[in-house]
Structures are given as C-alpha cells and as structure tokens.
Write a protein that holds these residues in place. Structure first.
Motif, short mmCIF file in Angstrom:
data_model
loop_
_atom_site.label_atom_id
_atom_site.label_comp_id
_atom_site.label_asym_id
_atom_site.label_seq_id
_atom_site.Cartn_x
_atom_site.Cartn_y
_atom_site.Cartn_z
N SER A 83 3.25 5.29 6.48
CA SER A 83 2.11 4.37 6.41
C SER A 83 0.94 4.89 7.23
CB SER A 83 2.59 3.02 6.97
OG SER A 83 1.72 2.00 6.62
N ASN A 87 3.10 -2.69 -8.85
CA ASN A 87 2.85 -1.42 -8.16
C ASN A 87 2.92 -0.26 -9.16
OD1 ASN A 87 2.91 -3.05 -5.90
ND2 ASN A 87 4.81 -2.21 -5.06
N ASP A 114 14.75 -4.11 3.39
CA ASP A 114 13.30 -4.26 3.20
C ASP A 114 12.68 -4.59 4.56
OD1 ASP A 114 11.15 -4.07 1.35
OD2 ASP A 114 10.92 -6.23 1.38
N TYR A 125 11.02 -2.90 6.77
CA TYR A 125 9.90 -2.17 7.38
C TYR A 125 8.89 -3.12 8.01
CZ TYR A 125 5.90 0.61 8.33
OH TYR A 125 4.86 1.18 9.01
N ASN A 126 8.50 -4.13 7.22
CA ASN A 126 7.47 -5.04 7.69
C ASN A 126 7.58 -6.31 6.86
OD1 ASN A 126 5.36 -5.84 9.25
ND2 ASN A 126 3.94 -4.26 8.57
N GLU A 174 -3.69 6.01 1.85
CA GLU A 174 -3.51 4.59 2.11
C GLU A 174 -4.59 4.14 3.08
OE1 GLU A 174 0.47 3.65 3.29
OE2 GLU A 174 -0.14 1.80 4.31
N LYS A 197 0.84 -1.21 0.00
CA LYS A 197 0.00 0.00 0.00
C LYS A 197 0.87 1.25 0.00
CE LYS A 197 -2.04 -1.30 3.87
NZ LYS A 197 -1.60 -2.69 3.95
N ASN A 215 -2.27 4.88 7.63
CA ASN A 215 -3.44 4.23 7.05
C ASN A 215 -4.54 3.89 8.03
OD1 ASN A 215 -2.62 1.94 8.43
ND2 ASN A 215 -1.66 1.00 6.66
N ALA A 238 4.13 -13.15 1.75
CA ALA A 238 4.12 -12.67 0.36
C ALA A 238 5.20 -11.62 0.12
CB ALA A 238 2.75 -12.09 0.01
N SER A 239 5.31 -10.67 1.04
CA SER A 239 6.31 -9.62 0.81
C SER A 239 7.72 -10.18 1.01
CB SER A 239 6.05 -8.39 1.68
OG SER A 239 6.34 -8.64 3.03
N VAL A 296 -4.11 -3.41 -4.48
CA VAL A 296 -2.81 -3.91 -4.93
C VAL A 296 -2.78 -5.44 -4.94
CG1 VAL A 296 -0.31 -3.84 -4.51
CG2 VAL A 296 -1.70 -1.84 -4.00
N ASN A 297 -3.22 -6.05 -3.86
CA ASN A 297 -3.22 -7.52 -3.76
C ASN A 297 -3.98 -7.93 -2.51
OD1 ASN A 297 -1.42 -7.01 -1.61
ND2 ASN A 297 0.33 -7.13 -2.98
#
Ligand code: ATP
Ligand code: MG
Length: 463
Positions: free
Chosen positions: A137, A287, A334, A336-337, A161, A114, A139, A341-342, A185-186
């Motif tokens: 973020s 994206n 990478d 952040y979180n 977001e 997002k 959101n 999937a990510s 997005v997904n």
C-alpha cells in the motif's frame, strides 16, 4: 529510475554535492531502507523519531550505493545535500518520470480497495507490457515517489495507488507523476475523521480525475453515486464500470460459488464474455471491472481480457486471502485493514461461503472513524446479525459496540463473545473451531493480525 549522475540528481532536487565530483551514476533503485540498497542505488537518508538514516549512509555506500541523498554531510560519503529529503525524493520522481514520455501512468484511489484494484490492474497490464505496480500500500508522500522511481526506460505502465488523509493530498501526488488514466474505486468513510464528511472525502478523491488531461481516461464506479458524479469534474473521457445499466464496462448475471468467488458476464461496447474470478468476495467484481477498463484502454482485446480476469491472483497480503487448514477449517484473512464498508464486503463473502457451513467472524476495532466510530461499529454488528453469522468474537474493548449491536438485534441467533485481546481470542478459537467452519478475521491494521497468524500457524489441533 532513468540513470542519472549525482550532479544531475543534485540539479533535479536543488541540492548541493558533498564528498563527490558528481560524476558517479545512479543506475540502481532509490531506497530509504539501507538493507535494500544494491549496486548503483541511491540511498535516501531521513531523520526519523527513532532512527537517523545518516547513520546508515556509509553502510549503504559499502552495499554499492552510488550516493546518498540526505539533509547533512556525512564524512567520506558521496552526498547530495538538501534541506528536505522528502521534498527531494518527490522532485527526483517528478524529473525521472518526465523523462519517460512513453510511460502510461495509471492512478488509483478510493476509500477501500485501492491496493486490491492496483494489484489487479498491474497483473492485466503486465500482459501488454513491462509494468511497475509493486505489492503493498505505497500510497503516501513517501511510498508514492518511491514507487514512481521504480519506473525506468523499459517500463510501459506505472500503476500508482493514491491515498488521501486530507484535501490536497491527491493533487500533490498527481503533480509528482501526472496520470493519464485515473480510477476511483469507491467513496466511503475511511479516514472520515480527517475529512469531516463523506462529501469531503468525495471532494478529495475527485482530485485524481481533476488532474487528468483531456486525452486521458477517468474510470469511475457506476454503482457509487459519489464516484459517478465525478464525471463532471474531469476533462478526460469517462468510462463507467459496474453493474448499473449505464456502465460502459459492465458485469451481468453475477453469481458466487461456495468460496465466494464471482462469475459474471463481462459486457463491453465490443461484446459479451464469460468471466470466472479466482478471487473471493463480491466486491472483487467491481475491482476487476475497473482493472478491465484500464486494460482495454491499454489495448488488451476483450476475449484475452476475459481469460486474464480468471487468472488474477492475490498479490498483497492479508486481503481476502482464503486458505484451508488441514483440520478442515477455512480461514478468510482480510485482516489488513477495516472500515464499515470493507467489513460489510468481507462479511458478505463469509455468508456466501458459509451457506452450508458454520460461520465465525473475528472482528477487531475499526480505526479512523471520527464521530462515526460508535455508529460504524454498531452498523457492522447489525450486519453480523442480519447475515446470520453463527459465532462472533469481538476483539478488544474499543470494538465492543459490534458485540452490543449484534446481540441487541432481534435477528441475532448466534453466540457473541467480547474478548479482551487477541491472545484471548486465539485461546478461545483453539477450543472452538472444528472441521467445516469458515472463519473471517478482520480489523484495522494490527488489530487482528496476531489472531490470523496464530490460525495460520496452528493447524487447528487442540494445544
Ligand atoms: N471494492 C471494495 N469494496 C469494499 N471493500 C473492499 C473493496 N476492495 C477491497 N476491499 C477490502 O478492503 C480492505 C482494504 O483493501 P485494500 O488494501 O485493497 O484497500 P486500500 O484502499 O488500499 O486500503 P488502505 O487505505 O489501507 O491503503 C480489505 O479488507 C479488502 O478486502
Ligand atoms: Mg492500500
């Protein structure tokens, strides 16, 4: 925000004036952190577990605040007093955005990406007109109205977001600032603990497209069946994006370079254009297509769009941030979180970058997986083996199933170490890393931040 007097603020939030006649006008930003208050701002005082915002009310006024929105009077402070400041900031955002009829509101949701996609949309729309899409973020029920209140009379595009921790959350956010363009997005297993199932997540994310008007546009991921199926849940026109043949805005001939950056042919109803992204990770293709679809709706011509896609940069931190250290080690932050999937997306980027280099994955615990906690970590472990990552560091006992599944996999040919904590990981990496290595660092919020910060600070020389 549009300029409003304190009396108008009180009217918007069903509040009561105290310590003011209500004529002072809010011309600055609305903030709940008193340090961010500037001249003409409105300070919102929340009572938190540790901090009571009312204790900072006087300081906010000294810093220039026109007034304070809070749940009790503070002597000597111009106040709008309400029962619930969180509901009030939402109400104020609703009133403010309603008075901006020329504003186009874009909503973005999904399980992963997002913020990344919002940042891309913001950069493209800024080429068309003044755009509000702040980094980070923002959101939830606080960050969302706070962002909405950033839009003023000059703003043409507001990119929001929208996160969901349960059913109804996105509908609620959409009532604050009704979007006319919605991007999904997904759908994955992020926050599955709260939803119970992937279908439950799809139902919640789809609230965004349900909120769109008939003259709006739903931008849906053609490559994710749970997202493309949302086409039946919206009155809006649907624009499919992805690599699938039926996508309206499509990427063909996707190729990754040695830094995991994609190039592709952008195919739209109006033509074909070459695109070369500067961002790492194949997932940036989807994206960027979503962002491209939004920009097309805003009137950006395809030729200009294709060039603009190549100039997209990272805006929010710790997301596919690739940097080279002077000692020849490349780090992919990478951190952040993370969810399965990510993490898969990041591991694939690592593999692409590591074709001729040694690959190191430093992976931490993935939170909020509910019943899929064990299987989610194991799935990641198996992918590490499949992608032939050379070295795996699994940080913390909670993430151990990654280590177990990787080392149990018949395809595993590397070395895996389960380390107790981030500090231990940093020590091991300091000894281990050498010129040419590519290191991916990833985990849920905070799980691997110290590792990556140490890799950034320490140029890699043995301590
Ligand atoms: N399309 C994508 N598919 C899979 N992973 C992605 C995608 N886009 C970004 N990511 C990765 O997912 C992680 C989270 O990215 P981002 O912060 O953009 O997502 P988010 O949905 O805003 O997350 P949050 O729910 O924490 O707000 C990052 O590691 C990022 O690299
Ligand atoms: Mg986010």
């Amino acid at each position: 925000m549009i300029p409003l007097t304190l009396a108008e603020v009180a009217g918007a939030v069903d509040g009561r004036l105290a310590g003011t006649d209500g004529t002072a006008t809010v011309t600055g930003t609305v903030e709940y952190d008193s340090r961010k208050i500037g001249p003409g701002g409105l300070f919102v005082a929340f009572v938190g577990e540790k901090v009571d915002g009312h204790d900072y009310a006087a300081r906010a006024v000294e810093a220039g605040a026109a007034g304070v929105l809070g749940s009790r009077e503070v002597p000597g402070v111009p106040m709008v007093v309400v029962a619930d400041p969180l509901a009030a900031i939402a109400a104020l955002a609703r009133v403010s955005v309603r008075r901006l009829p020329d504003l186009t509101v874009v909503g973005v949701t999904g399980s992963s990406g997002k913020t990344s996609t919002k940042d891309l949309i913001g950069q493209l729309l800024a080429r068309v007109g003044p755009t509000v899409a702040p980094p980070g973020s923002l959101n939830n029920e606080l960050g969302h109205p706070h962002t909405v209140l950033r839009a003023g009379p000059q703003t043409r595009f507001l990119v929001l977001e929208k996160g969901a921790r349960g059913p109804g959350h996105i509908s609620y956010l959409c009532r604050i600032a009704p979007p006319t363009i919605g991007v999904v997005v997904n759908v994955g297993v992020a926050h599955i603990g709260e939803f119970g199932s992937v279908e439950g997540i799809a139902t919640a994310k789809g609230e965004l497209v349900e909120a769109l008007p008939a003259d709006g546009v739903a931008v849906l991921n053609a490559d994710d069946p749970l997202v493309s199926a949302m086409a039946t849940r919206t009155a809006a026109r649907v624009v499919l994006v992805g690599e699938a043949a039926d996508a309206d805005v499509r990427a063909e001939n996707v190729q990754l370079d040695e830094r995991g950056r994609a190039s592709y042919t952008l195919v739209t109803p109006d033509g074909r254009h070459p695109v070369r992204l500067g961002l790492s990770g194949r997932h940036q293709v989807g994206n960027s297509l979503a962002a491209a679809a939004v920009a097309r709706e805003a009137g950006l011509p395809d030729a200009e769009l294709a060039a603009a896609l190549g100039e997209l940069r990272l805006v929010s931190t710790r997301r596919m941030d690739v940097f080279d250290r002077p000692d020849g080690v490349t780090v992919v932050d990478d951190s952040y979180n993370a969810n399965p999937a990510s993490t898969a997306a990041a591991l694939r980027a690592l593999a692409a970058m590591g074709k001729d280099r040694r690959t190191v994955a430093v992976l931490g615990y993935m939170a909020e997986l509910g019943e899929q906690e064990r299987s989610g970590h194991e799935q990641v472990g198996r992918l590490v083996a499949e992608l032939e990552v050379d070295r795996l560091y699994v940080v913390g006992a909670a993430a151990a199933p990654i280590h177990e599944a990787a080392t149990a996999d018949p395809r595993w040919g590397g070395e895996s170490v389960l380390v107790a904590d981030q500090e231990t990981a940093v020590g091991r990496l300091r000894d281990e890393l050498r010129a040419g290595d590519v290191v991916l660092v990833k985990g849920s919020r905070y799980q691997t931040w110290d590792v990556v910060d140490a890799l950034r600070a320490n140029g890699g020389a043995a301590a």
